[in-house]
Design a protein around this motif. Structure first.
Motif: not given
Length: 727
Positions: A485-504
């Motif tokens: 992966v050469y580029r990807h977007w970085q996210l801020g703090e996740l909203h309530s209810g959101a959850s990470t399925v896969i990480t880098y």
């Protein structure tokens, strides 16, 4: 120390017999005067002193032999501290029965539970009068003492196996707590079990050990009704290539077989039913199962019509357990899900990777494609036209107007699925961090992360999410490190209810889920749009891209609800049946495995229908509307194969569960009598005393032969006349 027959201790008085005989039969010497033999007389005196202690030693051994014999007949016992020796006193007894399905194992035409009931009948007849008896089993229920012994017998007669057995530790804890509340001094715990390792190889039970430590005088007896060498063949849960198929797909079924104590050729039959029609035999296979080994039968079914199909597998022949010779499965055949892919023009080229991954050309030709993909560009995209679409994919979305984001939000809240693949068009950040898009995105966008050396890649750390279920049994797993992966977007703090399925690799979110109303969104933080070589954000769709194909298919299946359409359950689990998007079910008919039909109501505002009545193994169906276009769903319930695992528990397993508490194992009435006698009266020393008696008598025999044997040459010694003199 106590004695079973204390009156026999008077037999120890017989030790006087050898003493009296020794004194009465002692030889009286004759007095002779012979000057020539004075030297012999002095020698004789020395020998007499030497023989005296030998006689006393023999006398001691003979007295000890008689005393040990009397002591053995008195049957002395040793009890641990706190035990009650009087067997006539009433007992507070808790009878714990393992009523798991495994207790249906039959030997000599009797199940293990039936044998446990027979022993319990006899045991209750042996208890002292006015005893308190509590009967506990593996199903849920309160632990109480029965009114009297007759009520306890009736309770034992009503015992049946349960498809939802509770852990053994829970039963034992309830039994110990029940005994702790009794005012009787003597407390006994009887566990009727087949000593299967599946029940005893439990996690550490600190609470059980603590409760047992509070009752130091508790007698614990394990009544073993199992078979040391069980013989059974278990048919495992059917393994399907998919539970939801398209009309052109082929269903593949693997039926695992495991043998315990037997093997050989076995026939496996496959039956299939559609709707209310009775099951029809479709296939059969011969399987060679090695002794104490495993094998599998494989079946394929093609040309299944659209609708609900339920079937079962059956192993022919008899073995120890009957219920694990049949297993059930359910398959839903439906038309492909319509998916709309929105991408920049030319959309057929920009969305090429995603469209081919979801519906390959060959699959579209032969009717096996699970999705029907329609690609549109941003100019032609109209969210209000998404009524019939199961899911929508936004490939590299540009800044959109707030009304369009709002319409997408309503679509998702009503049960739709939305996949957002972020790319270079996601600028400026303010357009994506505004209120409207943030109703769908899982977090604000921060910045682009660049990895020109390609040392960034997907690194799923937890495969428990349904999207990653296909990767769980792969060994080795997908080579994610090959897909840079050469580029990807970085996210801020996740909203309530959101959850990470896969990480880098560095822990940054790669795929994030966010539930919204009855639907959900999935946001992928790197682009999958087709770009010329050298400008791609990653290598996921390139090279040998099977992980990308599997991942995108599982993402879309999860969005359309297929991942939630679990059609295989275990007894007691709550089944969730998800209607198609747009279906509004207010009432339905539930058909149970025994054919019983009950009318139920459903909350149309809920995304799925929950069925909690899954107590019995078999087939379940939900019906609503007409036979032609009505709602038809179903699922299967199978007892887990572990419930028929008859492997025996080791003493270490028993010790690990019961801790320092002393327990005794008995398998028949004779052993039960002996173990209970040891527990109530104490451990008898009869065996040790008999061993001591044998040793004493052997030593006495050896010494007597040694002391009294004639010297060598005694038969040829010449006699010397001795003149008689007056004494």
């Amino acid at each position: 120390m106590e004695f079973v027959n204390p009156a026999l201790l008077w037999g120890a008085a017989l030790v006087a017999v050898p003493i009296v005989l020794h004194l009465l039969l002692r030889q009286k010497p004759r007095s002779l005067e012979f000057p020539a033999l004075r030297l012999v007389a002095r020698r004789r005196e020395a020998n007499r002193r030497k023989l005296r202690w030998r006689h006393w030693l023999l006398l001691l051994l003979r007295c000890a032999a008689i005393a040990l014999l009397a002591l053995a007949f008195a049957r002395p016992t040793i009890k641990s501290s706190g035990a009650i020796a009087n067997q006539a006193l009433p007992v507070a007894a808790a009878l714990v029965f393992d009523t798991s399905p495994r207790m249906e194992y039959r030997f000599q035409n009797q199940s293990r539970l039936a044998q446990a009931q027979d022993i319990a009948h006899w045991l209750l007849g042996q208890l002292p009068a006015d005893s308190q008896v509590g009967v506990l089993e593996s199903s849920l229920g309160s632990a109480v003492f029965q009114v009297d012994l007759a009520a306890a017998l009736a309770r034992v007669d009503r015992l049946q196996t349960t498809w939802q057995p509770q852990p053994l530790t829970a039963q034992l804890e309830a039994a110990v707590q029940l005994l702790a509340g009794s005012e009787l001094d003597r407390k006994e715990l009887y566990v009727f079990t087949d000593l299967a390792a599946a029940q005893w190889n439990a996690q550490p039970a600190p609470r059980l050990k603590e409760l047992l430590s509070r009752l130091p005088g508790l007698g614990v007896y394990l009544i073993d009704v199992g078979q040391p060498q069980p013989r059974n063949l278990t048919l495992g849960t059917p393994q399907l290539n998919a539970s939801v198929l398209t009309p052109g797909a082929t269903l593949h079924i693997d039926a695992p077989l495991a043998a315990q104590g037997l093997g050989g050729s076995r026939t496996v039959e496959l039956y299939l039913a559609s709707g209310d029609a009775p099951p029809e035999k479709r296939h059969q296979a011969m399987v060679e199962v090695p002794e104490n080994g495993s094998a599998a039968a494989a079946f394929s079914l093609a040309g299944l019509s659209e609708g609900l199909h339920q079937g079962h597998l059956r192993v022919l022949g008899e073995d120890g357990i009957a219920w694990d010779d049949i297993r059930y499965f359910t398959v839903q055949v439906r038309r492909p899900w319509p998916v709309r892919i929105v991408a920049a023009a030319p959309e057929d080229q920009t969305a090429l990777f995603l469209a081919e991954a979801l519906a390959p050309a060959q699959f579209r030709t032969d009717g096996r494609a699970r999705f029907v993909c329609e690609t549109v560009d941003w100019e032609a995209f109209r969210p209000e036209q998404l009524t019939g679409d199961a899911a929508v994919c936004l490939v590299d979305p540009p800044p959109l107007q707030a009304p369009l984001w709002n319409q997408l939000q309503k679509y998702v809240a009503s049960g739709g699925g939305l996949a957002i693949f972020l790319g270079p068009a996601a600028t400026p950040l303010e357009a994506f961090n505004a209120a409207a898009p943030q109703e769908l995105l899982p977090a604000p966008l921060r910045q682009q992360a660049r990895w020109p050396d390609g040392d960034q890649y997907l690194a799923p750390s937890n495969l428990q999410h349904p999207i990653l279920a296909r990767f769980r049994n792969l060994d080795p797993g997908p080579p994610w490190d090959l897909f840079s992966v050469y580029r990807h977007w970085q996210l801020g703090e996740l909203h309530s209810g959101a959850s990470t399925v896969i990480t880098y690799r560095d822990g940054e979110p790669a795929l994030v889920e966010r539930p919204i109303g009855q639907g959900r969104t999935l946001t992928f933080t790197t682009s999958i749009a087709y770009r010329p070589r050298g400008k791609a954000w990653n290598l996921l769709p390139e090279l040998d891209s099977w992980p990308f194909v599997v991942l995108t298919n599982e993402m879309l299946l999860y969005l359309v609800g297929n991942a939630d359409d679990r059609l295989q359950y275990e007894p007691g689990q709550t089944a969730l049946v998800r209607p198609e998007r747009g279906e509004r079910i207010t009432s339905y008919l539930l058909v149970l495995p025994d054919g019983q039909r009950t009318r139920r109501t459903a909350d149309a505002s809920q995304a799925s229908i929950a069925i909690a009545e899954t107590d019995e193994p078999g087939q379940y169906r939900l019906e609503s509307g007409g036979a032609a276009d009505g709602f038809r769903r179903g699922f299967s319930v199978n007892v887990p194969p572990a419930q028929s695992d008859l492997a025996r528990a080791t003493p270490e397993m028993l010790k690990a569960l019961l801790g320092d508490t002393e327990f005794r194992v008995a398998a028949n009435r004779t052993e039960i009598n002996r173990t209970i006698a040891v527990g109530r009266v104490g451990r008898e020393l009869f065996g040790w005393i008999i061993v001591g008696l044998v040793l004493v008598m052997a030593l006495e025999h050896w010494l007597s032969n040694r002391f009294y044997r004639e010297p060598a040459g005694a038969g040829t010694t010449s006699t010397v006349p001795v003149p008689a003199t007056a004494s």
